[in-house]
Design a protein around this motif. Sequence first.
Motif: not given
Length: 223
Positions: A170-175, A124-134
């Motif tokens: 959505e990823a942030a909510a999972q954290l 979830a953290a990786v998804k948060l970071a990658t999609h924020a960068a995207l």
Amino acid sequence: MAEYEGEPERIWDEYEWERFLQQQDGKTEKYMQLLETYLDDPERDEIIAREMGWTQLLDAKDWSSEVDALLDEGLAEQDETDIENISRSADTFEEHDLYRAAFALTIWIDQLFDENASFQNEPAAVKLATHAALASAKLAAALSGDNLDEIGMTIAYLKRALKAITISMEAAAQLRTPERKITPSQYAALQHRLFRVRDGIITLMGDYRSEWRRRFGPENFRG
């Protein structure tokens, strides 16, 4: 944009630009999948050409340059425009409040990773970071052009930025669980930054859509 697939030259709306971008994404993805599948096959090039519909290459001898040229054909004009706009308007998008907020978000997330080494292995953290960068990258593409005739392209990129930032939310909510070690204050700060970017994208999309209607008439707007 110039003529595309036999259509006369005219101003594209956001949906035509999105269709174009999706087609190029699909072609690139298909080519990469074929290349990975048939990498060691002695007839790799012939198979890829047949699957991609590049029949004119089936009798060609110099594959590397021909395949690259065909793969890039649909993107060449778009890339040329993007590079020209970015080089001409880099200062413009870098100074835009929305881009700066999105870029600051990526820096903040990087710092969060520095403080929580376990996030490197947290999906979830990786998804948060990658999609924020995207989202930041898509905003740069949207804000780089200064040609009002390409409002449709700008909106299409903004829609992609919105999709990316929504996935980050959505990823942030999972954290937000004790075992994932994000504190309430960190989560509140993260939410504030995410919502600022998301709301900014929505507002900007509305502004550009209003400008589209003003320039080209409501009858040409499908939003």
